[in-house]
Design a protein around this motif. Sequence first.
Motif, PDB file in Angstrom:
ATOM      1  N   LEU A   9       0.844  -1.182   0.000  1.00  0.00           N
ATOM      2  CA  LEU A   9       0.000   0.000   0.000  1.00  0.00           C
ATOM      3  C   LEU A   9       0.888   1.244   0.000  1.00  0.00           C
ATOM      4  O   LEU A   9       1.989   1.224   0.558  1.00  0.00           O
ATOM      5  CB  LEU A   9      -0.892   0.030   1.238  1.00  0.00           C
ATOM      6  N   LYS A  30      -7.081   9.093  10.101  1.00  0.00           N
ATOM      7  CA  LYS A  30      -7.369   7.699  10.464  1.00  0.00           C
ATOM      8  C   LYS A  30      -8.821   7.541  10.894  1.00  0.00           C
ATOM      9  O   LYS A  30      -9.502   6.596  10.487  1.00  0.00           O
ATOM     10  CB  LYS A  30      -6.445   7.237  11.598  1.00  0.00           C
ATOM     11  N   SER A  33     -11.301   7.957   7.991  1.00  0.00           N
ATOM     12  CA  SER A  33     -11.178   6.933   6.954  1.00  0.00           C
ATOM     13  C   SER A  33     -11.564   5.553   7.476  1.00  0.00           C
ATOM     14  O   SER A  33     -11.328   4.553   6.806  1.00  0.00           O
ATOM     15  CB  SER A  33      -9.745   6.900   6.410  1.00  0.00           C
ATOM     16  N   GLY A  36      -8.355   3.304   8.203  1.00  0.00           N
ATOM     17  CA  GLY A  36      -7.398   3.277   7.100  1.00  0.00           C
ATOM     18  C   GLY A  36      -6.423   2.130   7.180  1.00  0.00           C
ATOM     19  O   GLY A  36      -5.744   1.949   8.181  1.00  0.00           O
ATOM     20  N   ALA A  37      -6.350   1.334   6.147  1.00  0.00           N
ATOM     21  CA  ALA A  37      -5.415   0.216   6.111  1.00  0.00           C
ATOM     22  C   ALA A  37      -4.000   0.667   5.766  1.00  0.00           C
ATOM     23  O   ALA A  37      -3.028   0.023   6.144  1.00  0.00           O
ATOM     24  CB  ALA A  37      -5.884  -0.825   5.089  1.00  0.00           C
ATOM     25  N   ALA A  38      -3.897   1.774   5.037  1.00  0.00           N
ATOM     26  CA  ALA A  38      -2.585   2.256   4.605  1.00  0.00           C
ATOM     27  C   ALA A  38      -1.835   2.870   5.787  1.00  0.00           C
ATOM     28  O   ALA A  38      -2.443   3.469   6.674  1.00  0.00           O
ATOM     29  CB  ALA A  38      -2.741   3.284   3.486  1.00  0.00           C
ATOM     30  N   SER A 117      -5.750   3.309   1.111  1.00  0.00           N
ATOM     31  CA  SER A 117      -6.282   2.125   1.790  1.00  0.00           C
ATOM     32  C   SER A 117      -7.065   1.209   0.856  1.00  0.00           C
ATOM     33  O   SER A 117      -7.277   0.036   1.175  1.00  0.00           O
ATOM     34  CB  SER A 117      -7.145   2.544   2.980  1.00  0.00           C
TER      35      SER A 117
END
Length: 138
Positions: A9, A30, A33, A36-38, A117
């Motif tokens: 990512l 965060k 989002s 957020g995975a990123a 993400s």
Amino acid sequence: MTDEGEKKLVGIVLVSHSAAVADSVAEMAKGLSGGGAAPVRAAGGTEDGGFGTSPELIAEAAQAVDRGAGVAVLVDLGSAVLAVKALLAEGDELPEGTRLVDAPLVEGAVAALVTASTGADVDGVLQAASEAYDYRKV
């Protein structure tokens, strides 16, 4: 870098002259989002806790969020732009694929994290963040 099996990512670095601002924008991005995975990291202020920018903190943050898909760096003010441009010009301080984003810090951070993400590439992340200039408040 990325471990075997870890999704690549785009990483996000938020640079501000204030550590509190950079940290708060990271937390807000965060939260807005959905977590957020990123990876996202704040690089605010100077090493001694003062106001300003630190090439060392920026480089450390970029290395920390690098997952092999590029790193998007958003900044607040002019000298932060200069610090990132100097690091990019040096060529060996930042991970490969690091890009300076022309975007507003707060709105751009949220757009960048949401987009990163999803697994978008670095160009997609930069585009989403820069489109934050079009957000109208009135």
